[in-house]
Enzyme design. Sequence first.
Site, PDB file in Angstrom:
ATOM      1  N   HIS A 180     -10.289  -5.093  -3.512  1.00 21.97           N
ATOM      2  CA  HIS A 180      -8.822  -5.298  -2.960  1.00 21.97           C
ATOM      3  C   HIS A 180      -9.215  -5.688  -1.287  1.00 21.97           C
ATOM      4  CE1 HIS A 180      -9.880  -1.082  -2.494  1.00 21.97           C
ATOM      5  NE2 HIS A 180      -9.207  -0.825  -1.434  1.00 21.97           N
ATOM      6  N   HIS A 227      -6.971  -5.559   2.150  1.00 26.83           N
ATOM      7  CA  HIS A 227      -5.872  -5.248   2.984  1.00 26.83           C
ATOM      8  C   HIS A 227      -5.380  -6.324   3.665  1.00 26.83           C
ATOM      9  CE1 HIS A 227      -6.815  -0.504   2.195  1.00 26.83           C
ATOM     10  NE2 HIS A 227      -8.002  -1.209   1.931  1.00 26.83           N
ATOM     11  N   ASN A 238     -12.965  -2.608   2.503  1.00 31.18           N
ATOM     12  CA  ASN A 238     -13.883  -1.552   2.524  1.00 31.18           C
ATOM     13  C   ASN A 238     -14.821  -1.756   1.159  1.00 31.18           C
ATOM     14  OD1 ASN A 238     -12.422  -0.606   4.976  1.00 31.18           O
ATOM     15  ND2 ASN A 238     -11.039   0.309   3.630  1.00 31.18           N
ATOM     16  N   ASP A 244       0.811  -1.288  -0.069  1.00 29.11           N
ATOM     17  CA  ASP A 244       0.062   0.064   0.099  1.00 29.11           C
ATOM     18  C   ASP A 244       0.998   1.119  -0.140  1.00 29.11           C
ATOM     19  OD1 ASP A 244      -3.180   0.624   1.103  1.00 29.11           O
ATOM     20  OD2 ASP A 244      -1.783   2.199   1.060  1.00 29.11           O
ATOM     21  N   ILE A 245       0.313   2.001  -0.876  1.00 25.61           N
ATOM     22  CA  ILE A 245       1.336   3.585  -1.021  1.00 25.61           C
ATOM     23  C   ILE A 245       1.317   4.261   0.296  1.00 25.61           C
ATOM     24  CG2 ILE A 245      -0.486   4.978  -1.804  1.00 25.61           C
ATOM     25  CD1 ILE A 245       1.385   5.793  -4.003  1.00 25.61           C
ATOM     26  N   GLY A 285     -15.396   3.768   3.898  1.00 24.06           N
ATOM     27  CA  GLY A 285     -14.120   4.728   3.177  1.00 24.06           C
ATOM     28  C   GLY A 285     -13.562   4.020   2.054  1.00 24.06           C
ATOM     29  N   GLN A 286     -14.282   3.154   1.241  1.00 27.85           N
ATOM     30  CA  GLN A 286     -13.703   2.764  -0.067  1.00 27.85           C
ATOM     31  C   GLN A 286     -13.403   3.765  -0.930  1.00 27.85           C
ATOM     32  OE1 GLN A 286     -16.193   0.065  -2.381  1.00 27.85           O
ATOM     33  NE2 GLN A 286     -14.427  -0.582  -3.532  1.00 27.85           N
TER      34      GLN A 286
HETATM   35  P1  DGP Z   1      -9.748   1.759   0.496  1.00 28.99           P
HETATM   36  O1  DGP Z   1     -10.065   2.912   1.119  1.00 28.99           O
HETATM   37  O2  DGP Z   1     -10.066   0.382   0.942  1.00 28.99           O
HETATM   38  O3  DGP Z   1     -10.239   1.873  -0.884  1.00 28.99           O
HETATM   39  O4  DGP Z   1      -8.227   1.723   0.260  1.00 28.99           O
HETATM   40  C1  DGP Z   1      -7.322   2.089  -0.819  1.00 28.99           C
HETATM   41  C2  DGP Z   1      -5.934   1.923  -0.634  1.00 28.99           C
HETATM   42  O5  DGP Z   1      -5.208   1.993  -1.834  1.00 28.99           O
HETATM   43  C3  DGP Z   1      -5.261   2.834   0.194  1.00 28.99           C
HETATM   44  O6  DGP Z   1      -4.890   2.362   1.514  1.00 28.99           O
HETATM   45  C4  DGP Z   1      -4.327   3.498  -0.485  1.00 28.99           C
HETATM   46  C5  DGP Z   1      -4.020   2.564  -1.546  1.00 28.99           C
HETATM   47  N1  DGP Z   1      -3.507   2.988  -2.887  1.00 28.99           N
HETATM   48  C6  DGP Z   1      -4.258   3.892  -3.523  1.00 28.99           C
HETATM   49  N2  DGP Z   1      -3.445   4.374  -4.640  1.00 28.99           N
HETATM   50  C7  DGP Z   1      -2.663   3.580  -4.855  1.00 28.99           C
HETATM   51  C8  DGP Z   1      -1.384   3.355  -5.636  1.00 28.99           C
HETATM   52  O7  DGP Z   1      -1.421   3.927  -6.820  1.00 28.99           O
HETATM   53  N3  DGP Z   1      -0.255   2.470  -5.565  1.00 28.99           N
HETATM   54  C9  DGP Z   1      -0.587   1.798  -4.141  1.00 28.99           C
HETATM   55  N4  DGP Z   1       0.613   1.094  -3.811  1.00 28.99           N
HETATM   56  N5  DGP Z   1      -1.581   2.129  -3.245  1.00 28.99           N
HETATM   57  C10 DGP Z   1      -2.625   2.830  -3.655  1.00 28.99           C
END
Ligand code: DGP
Length: 114
Positions: free
Chosen positions: A100, A102, A87, A30-31, A93-94
């Site tokens: 995906h 986590h 989520n 996760d970023i 908070g999606q």
């Molecule tokens: P959610 O809130 O469950 O939809 O989480 C989306 C997650 O995705 C959040 O924790 C940050 C991650 N994320 C969003 N954009 C990127 C990206 O471009 N690269 C990576 N590695 N993670 C990302």
Amino acid sequence: MTDCIFCKIAAGKIPSEKVAETDTLFAFRDINPMAPAHILIIPKKHIPNNLALTDDDRLVVGDAYLLANRLARELGVAGAGFRMVTNNGPDAGQAVFHLHFHLLGGRPLGWPPG
Ligand code: DGP
């Protein structure tokens, strides 16, 4: 789906820190990590969220949990404990509308979640 960021990550069109890949799944860091181990496991197929799952997706969801077990062991968080979170929708908070999971671990995780 052409404008989906996670489809692009799974296809290698946007860089990511990949930790695993199978025929149907892609896993990457996760970023914005919320724990020392914070991995996103995604189906390569575009599925917007849990509510969009169909009977055809049963295997890929099961495989995602099995991959999470493998990664939790490899990352050293299986023994202490870890969490799989999905989520769905605004109250949860999606932010990204590509299913995906986590995988979170490496510190005590509060319950109930915020
Ligand atoms: P959610 O809130 O469950 O939809 O989480 C989306 C997650 O995705 C959040 O924790 C940050 C991650 N994320 C969003 N954009 C990127 C990206 O471009 N690269 C990576 N590695 N993670 C990302």
